[in-house]
Design a protein around this motif. Structure first.
Motif, mmCIF file in Angstrom:
data_model
loop_
_atom_site.group_PDB
_atom_site.id
_atom_site.type_symbol
_atom_site.label_atom_id
_atom_site.label_comp_id
_atom_site.label_asym_id
_atom_site.label_seq_id
_atom_site.Cartn_x
_atom_site.Cartn_y
_atom_site.Cartn_z
ATOM 1 N N MET A 1 18.875 44.186 84.188
ATOM 2 C CA MET A 1 19.384 43.756 82.864
ATOM 3 C C MET A 1 20.819 44.482 82.471
ATOM 4 O O MET A 1 20.323 45.833 82.495
ATOM 5 C CB MET A 1 18.398 43.348 81.917
ATOM 6 N N ILE B 1 17.371 32.795 65.746
ATOM 7 C CA ILE B 1 17.375 33.143 67.002
ATOM 8 C C ILE B 1 18.025 32.252 67.882
ATOM 9 O O ILE B 1 18.929 32.327 68.643
ATOM 10 C CB ILE B 1 15.761 33.263 67.393
ATOM 11 N N ASN C 1 20.951 32.884 70.370
ATOM 12 C CA ASN C 1 20.972 32.496 71.696
ATOM 13 C C ASN C 1 22.155 31.819 72.229
ATOM 14 O O ASN C 1 22.853 31.555 73.199
ATOM 15 C CB ASN C 1 19.572 31.651 71.918
ATOM 16 N N THR D 1 25.534 47.332 72.147
ATOM 17 C CA THR D 1 24.221 47.462 71.684
ATOM 18 C C THR D 1 24.459 47.830 70.121
ATOM 19 O O THR D 1 25.126 48.927 70.068
ATOM 20 C CB THR D 1 22.926 48.278 72.265
ATOM 21 N N ASP E 1 21.320 38.184 71.912
ATOM 22 C CA ASP E 1 19.740 38.495 71.990
ATOM 23 C C ASP E 1 19.223 39.281 70.868
ATOM 24 O O ASP E 1 19.932 40.088 70.340
ATOM 25 C CB ASP E 1 19.378 39.323 73.358
ATOM 26 N N LEU E 2 18.212 39.135 70.688
ATOM 27 C CA LEU E 2 17.446 39.531 69.435
ATOM 28 C C LEU E 2 16.397 40.542 69.975
ATOM 29 O O LEU E 2 15.517 39.806 70.896
ATOM 30 C CB LEU E 2 16.986 38.624 68.408
ATOM 31 N N ALA E 3 16.439 41.587 70.038
ATOM 32 C CA ALA E 3 15.298 42.452 70.576
ATOM 33 C C ALA E 3 14.702 43.386 69.757
ATOM 34 O O ALA E 3 15.206 43.623 68.645
ATOM 35 C CB ALA E 3 16.195 43.297 71.637
ATOM 36 N N VAL F 1 23.264 45.357 79.737
ATOM 37 C CA VAL F 1 23.795 45.219 78.210
ATOM 38 C C VAL F 1 25.248 45.672 78.085
ATOM 39 O O VAL F 1 25.475 46.938 78.406
ATOM 40 C CB VAL F 1 22.576 46.177 77.373
#
Length: 76
Positions: free
Chosen positions: A1, A60, A64, A6, A69-71, A3
């Motif tokens: 993945m 969310i 999306n 962030t 993304d919600l992490a 990123v």
């Protein structure tokens, strides 16, 4: 993945700023994003301003749709 960037959101205003920045980066209007996500422009506007009380499910879905993304991250 992979990123690319962030940012950690600590409050609703941080989430709203991230959504607004991404929407603008993609060149969408609030009306376009609202229509695509079947929500009102008012809801999206309030979300972008960090108004509390937005339904997490709708938040969310909007994130999306904008490629965000919600992490969840554990803090030490």
């Amino acid at each position: 993945m992979h990123v690319s960037q962030t940012d950690i959101a600590y409050d609703p205003q941080d989430v709203g700023r991230a959504i607004r920045a991404r929407r603008k980066k993609l060149g969408y209007t609030q009306a376009e994003v609202a229509r695509f996500n079947q929500c009102s422009i008012r809801f999206l506007s309030e979300l972008e301003r960090g108004k509390e009380g937005a339904g997490i499910g709708q938040v969310i879905r909007i994130m999306n749709s904008l490629g965000l993304d919600l992490a969840t991250l554990e803090r030490e």
